[in-house]
Design an enzyme around this catalytic site. Structure first.
Site, short mmCIF file in Angstrom:
data_model
loop_
_atom_site.label_atom_id
_atom_site.label_comp_id
_atom_site.label_asym_id
_atom_site.label_seq_id
_atom_site.Cartn_x
_atom_site.Cartn_y
_atom_site.Cartn_z
N ASP A 43 0.82 -1.22 0.00
CA ASP A 43 0.00 0.00 0.00
C ASP A 43 0.85 1.27 0.00
O ASP A 43 0.49 2.26 -0.63
CB ASP A 43 -0.90 0.05 1.25
CG ASP A 43 -1.88 -1.10 1.27
OD1 ASP A 43 -2.15 -1.66 0.21
OD2 ASP A 43 -2.37 -1.43 2.37
P1 NAP Z 1 0.88 -4.02 3.08
O1 NAP Z 1 0.23 -3.06 2.17
O2 NAP Z 1 0.05 -4.65 4.13
O3 NAP Z 1 1.52 -5.16 2.15
C1 NAP Z 1 2.35 -6.13 2.69
C2 NAP Z 1 2.70 -7.07 1.58
O4 NAP Z 1 3.66 -7.99 2.11
C3 NAP Z 1 1.55 -7.89 1.07
O5 NAP Z 1 1.14 -7.45 -0.20
C4 NAP Z 1 2.06 -9.33 1.04
O6 NAP Z 1 1.94 -9.86 -0.27
C5 NAP Z 1 3.54 -9.18 1.39
N1 NAP Z 1 4.02 -10.26 2.25
C6 NAP Z 1 3.41 -10.80 3.33
N2 NAP Z 1 4.17 -11.78 3.83
C7 NAP Z 1 5.28 -11.86 3.05
C8 NAP Z 1 6.43 -12.67 3.07
N3 NAP Z 1 6.61 -13.64 3.99
N4 NAP Z 1 7.38 -12.47 2.12
C9 NAP Z 1 7.19 -11.52 1.18
N5 NAP Z 1 6.14 -10.72 1.12
C10 NAP Z 1 5.18 -10.88 2.06
O7 NAP Z 1 2.16 -3.42 3.82
P2 NAP Z 1 2.78 -1.95 3.77
O8 NAP Z 1 3.08 -1.53 2.37
O9 NAP Z 1 3.88 -2.00 4.79
O10 NAP Z 1 1.63 -1.01 4.26
C11 NAP Z 1 1.19 -0.96 5.60
C12 NAP Z 1 -0.32 -0.89 5.62
O11 NAP Z 1 -0.74 -1.01 6.98
C13 NAP Z 1 -0.85 0.43 5.09
O12 NAP Z 1 -2.08 0.22 4.43
C14 NAP Z 1 -1.08 1.22 6.38
O13 NAP Z 1 -2.07 2.22 6.24
C15 NAP Z 1 -1.56 0.11 7.29
N6 NAP Z 1 -1.40 0.48 8.70
C16 NAP Z 1 -0.18 0.68 9.21
C17 NAP Z 1 -0.05 1.10 10.52
C18 NAP Z 1 1.29 1.40 11.10
O14 NAP Z 1 1.33 1.99 12.17
N7 NAP Z 1 2.39 1.02 10.45
C19 NAP Z 1 -1.17 1.26 11.30
C20 NAP Z 1 -2.44 1.03 10.73
C21 NAP Z 1 -2.53 0.64 9.43
P3 NAP Z 1 1.90 -11.47 -0.50
O15 NAP Z 1 0.81 -11.97 0.35
O16 NAP Z 1 1.67 -11.60 -1.96
O17 NAP Z 1 3.24 -11.97 -0.08
#
Ligand code: NAP
Length: 464
Positions: free
Chosen positions: A390
């Site tokens: 994301d």
């Molecule tokens: P993300 O959008 O959740 O994407 C994570 C990606 O990691 C997934 O597409 C998944 O694809 C891949 N993945 C999972 N396990 C894996 C593995 N073992 N090896 C390789 N890839 C793996 O993560 P992000 O880009 O870090 O974004 C964070 C999200 O969390 C945002 O939407 C944010 O708004 C939300 N959020 C964050 C917080 C915070 O404080 N950080 C708080 C609330 C919400 P596959 O399944 O295809 O592997």
């Protein structure tokens, strides 16, 4: 004043200073360890100082409570994985807020049974302490349940929900004001308590699991405010200081998180974000992508001048940070400039990526915040996205229909080549497809992040 009085006061001063310094030091990864240590020392002085106060007449119950608390807290801290820290934080807020609420309740009945007149100020502090304490307790327990998926993570909404919640809150606040203004009938305090507990549950029901980390930061703030109010009720300055620090830092954190996700508080609290996620999963497209092997990736990386690594939640799940350190060392040895771009909400909790990269001893000066590094992507040969989704989705910039529209993102699509390590085409947290994957200059590296990075390291051509 007795000698013991001098000792506990001195202990409180050390505790207050350590807690304030702790927050200051926690603000930078370079001093964060010192910040944690300072916070621990502060709490130690606060507890020991309190135990030395003359109001403590017997240690028996304190020792028993200490043993029970330690028996629950220590295994929790050891057993919960890093990715479950938001849940753990929710639980600790629940316990802290419940303790504050129980102290408030005990104080209230102490005053009532003694028949001593209570000033409006003290009763006001007790009312704030108990309402915030009880609602934070049930809200945090429910937040824990949603994050741990013990209860459905989907937002539970119904028509008129905000009105019902507001009416309930107004009723509870009216009872609180009544208690402040004059002595009330016996049924008022238990009703006030029940309404506060119920409000905590109703507050969390409409919020999706996705928004829970932000809500937890807000609950942290409420728990801190409850403790500060307890400090006013008990005339304890240390509680006021620690509670106020907790309340303000939790609030600032939730504001930062909302900004990083381009959400307003109202949207987080009433927006039912999780519903969007559930519906959007179905829309991942079947368009072709370019995939590549570890050998291809190693060759491109080895011939690059500048590589910007973008870690995300997948790196945390795979625990790929140590392999990433190996890759960074190997590339740096070859003269490649390797930098790291950190999105404020990458992963599942604030600072998630910083903590993991620090654990793998990746130098702090290579970690850059989004605003600082975004202009550099245009001149990077490779943007290596590891388990992030994301936070690198260009739809956030232009697709007004996207649930993440307006969220600031890392501009990886501006790099000459983009490489994305993930296991499949599955979406990330927001449940939406990512157009980055279909770009001509994007190479998809399908596999587990740890395994794939390890393969790249092995496949790098020899330096000598
Ligand atoms: P993300 O959008 O959740 O994407 C994570 C990606 O990691 C997934 O597409 C998944 O694809 C891949 N993945 C999972 N396990 C894996 C593995 N073992 N090896 C390789 N890839 C793996 O993560 P992000 O880009 O870090 O974004 C964070 C999200 O969390 C945002 O939407 C944010 O708004 C939300 N959020 C964050 C917080 C915070 O404080 N950080 C708080 C609330 C919400 P596959 O399944 O295809 O592997």
């Amino acid at each position: 004043m007795t000698d013991a009085g001098g000792v506990w006061q001195a202990a409180y001063i050390v505790a207050a200073l350590s807690i304030v310094l702790s927050i200051k030091w926690l603000a930078s990864p370079v001093t964060a360890r010192r910040g944690v240590l300072s916070g621990e020392i502060g709490m130690l002085f606060a507890v020991v100082g309190t135990l030395l106060r003359h109001e403590v007449v017997s240690y028996q119950w304190i020792v028993i409570s200490f043993a029970i608390g330690a028996a629950i807290g220590a295994p929790l801290a050891y057993l919960m994985p890093m990715t479950a820290v938001p849940q753990l934080t929710a639980l600790s807020h629940a316990f802290g807020a419940f303790a504050a609420a129980l102290v408030g309740t005990a104080e209230y009945y102490r005053y009532v049974s003694a028949g001593t007149p209570v000033t409006g100020f003290t009763m006001g502090a007790l009312v704030i302490e108990t309402v915030l304490g009880y609602l934070t307790f049930t809200a945090s327990i429910l937040a824990f349940g949603k994050l741990q998926e013990l209860v459905p993570t989907r937002p539970l909404t119904y028509r008129g929900q905000n009105f019902v919640n507001l009416a309930l809150l107004v009723f509870a606040v009216s009872l609180g004001i009544w208690m402040i203004v004059e002595p009330t009938p016996a049924w008022v305090f238990p009703t006030f308590t029940g309404l506060s507990l119920l409000f905590g549950v109703l507050l969390i029901l409409p919020i999706g699991g996705g928004d829970m980390p932000t809500v937890i930061a807000l609950l942290n703030s409420y728990a801190g405010a409850a403790c500060a109010a307890m400090g006013f009720a008990l005339g304890n300055r240390l509680l006021i200081i620690a509670g106020a620090v907790n309340a303000s830092s939790g609030f600032i954190l939730s504001v930062i998180m909302c900004k990083a996700m381009n959400r307003s508080f109202a949207n987080v609290l009433f927006g039912a974000f999780g519903q969007v996620q559930a519906g959007a999963v179905a829309h991942t497209t079947q368009k072709p992508v370019h995939s590549a092997t570890p050998e291809d990736a190693a060759e491109i990386l080895a011939s690059a001048r500048k590589v910007i690594v973008v870690p995300g939640y997948g790196m945390a799940v795979a625990q790929a940070q140590h392999k990433l350190r190996e890759l960074t060392d190997a590339l740096t040895k070859r003269g490649v400039d390797v930098q790291f771009a950190i999105h404020p909400v990458a992963g599942r909790m604030p600072g998630h990526m910083n903590v993991l990269l620090a654990e793998a001893d990746i130098p702090y000066d290579r970690l850059h915040e989004m605003e600082d590094i975004n202009p550099d992507f245009a001149e990077a040969d490779v943007a290596l996205v590891i388990g992030a989704n994301d936070v690198v989705n260009p739809a956030a910039r232009h697709d007004t229909t996207s649930p993440i529209y307006g969220m600031p993102i890392l501009d990886v699509d501006k790099a000459h080549t983009v490489m994305v390590i993930k296991r499949s085409m599955n979406p990330g947290f927001a449940g939406i497809d990512n157009e980055l994957y279909y770009m001509d200059r994007t190479l998809m590296l399908f596999g587990d992040a740890k395994g794939f990075v390890g393969e790249i390291v092995k496949a790098l051509p020899n330096t000598n």
